[in-house]
Design a protein around this motif. Structure first.
Motif, PDB file in Angstrom:
ATOM      1  N   HIS A  11       0.717  -1.186  -0.019  1.00 54.61           N
ATOM      2  CA  HIS A  11      -0.152   0.063  -0.033  1.00 54.61           C
ATOM      3  C   HIS A  11       1.002   1.420  -0.010  1.00 54.61           C
ATOM      4  O   HIS A  11       1.452   1.508   1.114  1.00 54.61           O
ATOM      5  CB  HIS A  11      -0.806  -0.053   1.297  1.00 54.61           C
ATOM      6  CG  HIS A  11      -1.937   0.999   1.179  1.00 54.61           C
ATOM      7  ND1 HIS A  11      -3.350   1.093   1.104  1.00 54.61           N
ATOM      8  CD2 HIS A  11      -1.757   2.587   1.450  1.00 54.61           C
ATOM      9  CE1 HIS A  11      -3.957   1.883   1.287  1.00 54.61           C
ATOM     10  NE2 HIS A  11      -3.062   3.017   1.223  1.00 54.61           N
ATOM     11  N   HIS A  13       1.464   5.177  -2.134  1.00 56.75           N
ATOM     12  CA  HIS A  13       1.054   6.275  -2.878  1.00 56.75           C
ATOM     13  C   HIS A  13       2.172   6.805  -3.650  1.00 56.75           C
ATOM     14  O   HIS A  13       2.631   7.959  -3.299  1.00 56.75           O
ATOM     15  CB  HIS A  13       0.317   7.196  -1.998  1.00 56.75           C
ATOM     16  CG  HIS A  13      -0.943   6.890  -1.504  1.00 56.75           C
ATOM     17  ND1 HIS A  13      -1.941   7.099  -2.064  1.00 56.75           N
ATOM     18  CD2 HIS A  13      -1.195   6.304  -0.232  1.00 56.75           C
ATOM     19  CE1 HIS A  13      -2.769   6.580  -1.164  1.00 56.75           C
ATOM     20  NE2 HIS A  13      -2.532   5.974  -0.015  1.00 56.75           N
ATOM     21  N   GLU A  96      -7.726   3.112  -2.882  1.00 59.58           N
ATOM     22  CA  GLU A  96      -8.112   2.696  -1.661  1.00 59.58           C
ATOM     23  C   GLU A  96      -9.646   3.293  -1.556  1.00 59.58           C
ATOM     24  O   GLU A  96      -9.920   4.242  -2.151  1.00 59.58           O
ATOM     25  CB  GLU A  96      -7.419   3.085  -0.410  1.00 59.58           C
ATOM     26  CG  GLU A  96      -7.158   4.408  -0.277  1.00 59.58           C
ATOM     27  CD  GLU A  96      -6.315   4.837   0.896  1.00 59.58           C
ATOM     28  OE1 GLU A  96      -5.048   5.065   0.385  1.00 59.58           O
ATOM     29  OE2 GLU A  96      -6.609   4.901   1.974  1.00 59.58           O
ATOM     30  N   HIS A 157      -5.975  -1.942   5.446  1.00 58.44           N
ATOM     31  CA  HIS A 157      -4.560  -1.394   5.491  1.00 58.44           C
ATOM     32  C   HIS A 157      -4.653  -0.320   6.764  1.00 58.44           C
ATOM     33  O   HIS A 157      -5.648   0.099   7.091  1.00 58.44           O
ATOM     34  CB  HIS A 157      -4.595  -0.468   4.024  1.00 58.44           C
ATOM     35  CG  HIS A 157      -4.430   1.018   4.387  1.00 58.44           C
ATOM     36  ND1 HIS A 157      -3.062   1.615   4.722  1.00 58.44           N
ATOM     37  CD2 HIS A 157      -4.938   1.726   4.118  1.00 58.44           C
ATOM     38  CE1 HIS A 157      -3.111   2.816   4.838  1.00 58.44           C
ATOM     39  NE2 HIS A 157      -4.255   3.104   4.405  1.00 58.44           N
ATOM     40  N   ASP A 205       2.360   2.909   3.093  1.00 54.23           N
ATOM     41  CA  ASP A 205       1.452   3.922   2.963  1.00 54.23           C
ATOM     42  C   ASP A 205       2.149   5.301   2.524  1.00 54.23           C
ATOM     43  O   ASP A 205       1.920   6.616   3.060  1.00 54.23           O
ATOM     44  CB  ASP A 205       0.281   4.149   4.123  1.00 54.23           C
ATOM     45  CG  ASP A 205      -0.976   5.141   3.838  1.00 54.23           C
ATOM     46  OD1 ASP A 205      -1.178   5.108   2.809  1.00 54.23           O
ATOM     47  OD2 ASP A 205      -1.431   5.684   4.736  1.00 54.23           O
TER      48      ASP A 205
HETATM   49 ZN   LIG Z   1      -3.217   5.175   1.645  1.00 55.50          ZN
END
Ligand SMILES: [Zn+2]
Length: 257
Positions: A11, A13, A96, A157, A205
């Protein structure tokens, strides 16, 4: 730690503009740390398109597409459904998506959020794509909705609930991804201790949820999660790497081989 390249940051970005100046170096550092693949999450249509574009340039990037749960817009949800259907073959997950009762507090807004979430759960079943779930202050509700609606391929997550709220999801075969912020979160440490290793994944994340709140997080820090899990569960790092790799494979197939 030996670079095995089995590690998947499930996960991230990576499309975030904070990586525009040095994305090459960031990914190189991840590879040096043993990361073989990255699942690139998005919050909206622009992110989804960007992630697909990035995946064309970097084979280690595997794109997902979704609508962030605080975006309460049925039109955007519909557009995202159409996009996911048309790009199905390039995507590894829907995300997400989920519930955020930290930001969304008003009853009718929560209802709309749940309606949009339900739509993505159905789409996941229809297209056989895993769900990569955000659930902030809504862990119990998100798990209940997923179970009620028959979701089977699920990653929770950065789960912020109690282990007792997570257990029905564990029983249903859902996975929980642990971010590097585990080193400064009592709640995440408890979660790791109480959940079985067989349901854990690792994530970053990035650019948030790093070991240091003030610093930009990046995929190489997924090793921080591995070290923390090893310590908390009192097993070796290589055992954690093996188990997490197997778990990732069970949910996502062969993206890390
Ligand atoms: Zn995220």
């Amino acid at each position: 730690m030996l670079p095995t390249h089995k590690i998947v940051d499930t996960h991230t970005h990576i499309c975030d503009a904070v990586f525009d100046a040095d994305r090459d170096e960031v990914l190189e550092k991840a590879v040096e740390a043993g990361v073989g693949a990255i699942i690139a999450l998005g919050e909206n249509l622009d992110d989804a398109m960007r992630n697909i574009e990035l995946a064309e340039g970097y084979p280690m990037i595997h794109p997902a597409a979704g609508l962030y749960p605080t975006i309460l817009d049925l039109n955007q949800a519909e557009q995202m459904h159409a996009f996911i259907r048309s790009e199905r073959s390039k995507l590894v997950a829907i995300g997400e998506v989920g519930l955020d009762f930290w930001v969304v507090k008003e009853a009718s807004q929560k209802e709309l959020q749940q309606e949009i979430f339900k739509g993505f759960i159905s789409l996941s079943a229809e297209l056989n794509l895993p769900l990569n779930i955000h659930s902030r202050s809504a862990g119990r509700h998100a798990v209940a909705m997923l179970l009620e609606n028959g979701a089977t391929r699920v990653q929770m997550h950065a789960f912020d609930g109690k282990a007792s709220a997570a257990l029905p999801a564990v029983e249903a075969g859902f996975f929980f991804s642990i971010p590097p912020s585990v080193v400064r979160s009592r709640q995440k440490q408890k979660l790791v201790k109480q959940l079985p290793l067989s349901c854990l994944l690792v994530e970053t994340d990035s650019p948030v949820l790093g070991p240091d709140r003030q610093k930009r997080n990046e995929p190489a820090n997924v090793t921080v999660s591995i070290q923390a899990i090893a310590e908390l569960k009192n097993v070796s790092e290589s055992e954690v790497i093996e188990s997490v790799a197997e778990n990732t494979h069970r949910l996502y197939g062969s993206i890390n081989t």
